[in-house]
Design a protein around this motif. Structure first.
Motif, short mmCIF file in Angstrom:
data_model
loop_
_atom_site.label_atom_id
_atom_site.label_comp_id
_atom_site.label_asym_id
_atom_site.label_seq_id
_atom_site.Cartn_x
_atom_site.Cartn_y
_atom_site.Cartn_z
N ASP A 1 42.93 45.60 32.33
CA ASP A 1 42.58 44.38 33.07
C ASP A 1 42.51 44.65 34.57
O ASP A 1 41.63 44.13 35.27
CB ASP A 1 43.60 43.27 32.78
N ARG B 1 39.28 44.25 36.85
CA ARG B 1 39.32 43.36 38.02
C ARG B 1 38.87 44.09 39.27
O ARG B 1 38.24 43.51 40.16
CB ARG B 1 40.73 42.79 38.23
N SER C 1 36.22 40.72 34.15
CA SER C 1 37.41 40.14 33.52
C SER C 1 37.14 39.90 32.04
O SER C 1 35.99 39.69 31.65
CB SER C 1 37.74 38.81 34.21
N THR D 1 35.69 33.28 34.09
CA THR D 1 36.14 32.74 35.37
C THR D 1 35.25 31.57 35.78
O THR D 1 35.61 30.77 36.62
CB THR D 1 36.14 33.82 36.47
#
Ligand code: URA
Length: 262
Positions: A132, A136, A141, A145
């Protein structure tokens, strides 16, 4: 590519220093004049997840024919009820995959571990946390989002959808049995790039038993889809010096993605 402050923080979190290039960047890496990966020592890969070179080749199974025409719901329910190999006997949950179903970037790992088997979601343990952070750092992701963001939300899955007992390596037969599911997932997602993490992902997608150190750092193709091979996050947790090389690989994968607006 310009890195925002949160991304810089993420790269620092991954243990990577930002550098200002003194010389032209290596071919295929982030464009010159931007921040990029720091250099790793030149030691060769010696990961423990390399498959045995005498392992049986991955063969097409009967499932390949039926899986090849399935839509997402049919594919998922076929995986959930699959008994094509002995991994079904000890699984708690199948681990199908998470993320955007038309993601530009698809991540393929190895096999579910204990936590993934319990949750039914890939990469939720320590290596998942590193994954992750790596994603990022690229502005990607596993979670949405914003609505329908195929450019930022990835799709994550594994070469095998059930946990091998005691986290042992998947066998050639198990990889072979699960391969039609992975192939159909790729066909449905239609990613612009696949990041193959670790030797088993490389083997399942590219049919190669070569060590990661030989496969990484360049673009491969699977049925026309660009594939970037890199180290598995679990290996990077044991060998953090290779995070810089993994970052180079992620930057290479990012060259296949739509440019970021910010
Ligand atoms: N390692 C993997 O390759 N996949 C997972 O889902 C978890 C750990």
């Amino acid at each position: 590519m310009r890195w925002s402050e949160p991304q810089r923080a993420m790269l620092r979190e991954m243990g990577l220093r930002l550098w200002r290039p003194q010389t032209a960047a290596a071919p295929g890496l982030a464009s010159p004049g931007t921040t990029g990966p720091s250099h790793a020592p030149a030691d060769e890969w010696a990961g423990s997840i390399k498959p045995k070179s005498d392992a049986p080749p991955i063969a097409a199974s009967g499932l390949a024919l039926t899986a090849a025409t399935m839509d997402w719901p049919a594919l998922q329910s076929t995986v959930e009820s699959c008994r094509a190999c002995s991994l079904c006997e000890n699984r708690r949950k199948t681990v199908f995959g998470v993320g955007h179903l038309r993601a530009q970037c698809m991540v393929v790992g190895e096999a579910p571990g204990e936590q993934e088997d319990a949750r039914g979601e890939p990469f939720v343990g320590d290596s998942g946390q590193l994954l992750d952070r790596m994603l990022r750092a690229l502005g990607l992701s596993r979670e949405a989002t914003q609505p329908d963001d195929a450019a930022r939300q990835v799709f994550i899955t594994n070469t095998v959808k059930c946990r091998p007992p005691r986290n042992r390596n998947p066998t050639g037969d198990e990889l072979s049995a699960c391969q039609p599911f992975l192939q159909r997932q790729v066909a449905l997602v239609q990613p612009k790039v696949i990041i193959a993490m670790g030797a088993f992902a490389a083997r399942s997608l590219l049919g190669s038993d070569e060590p990661i150190g030989k496969l990484r750092g360049r673009m491969h193709r699977w049925r026309g889809v660009p594939v970037v091979v890199t180290y598995h996050p679990a290996y990077l947790l044991r060998q953090p010096a290779d995070k810089a090389r993994a970052w180079e690989d992620l930057c290479l994968a990012a060259t296949c993605l739509a440019p970021r607006a910010d």
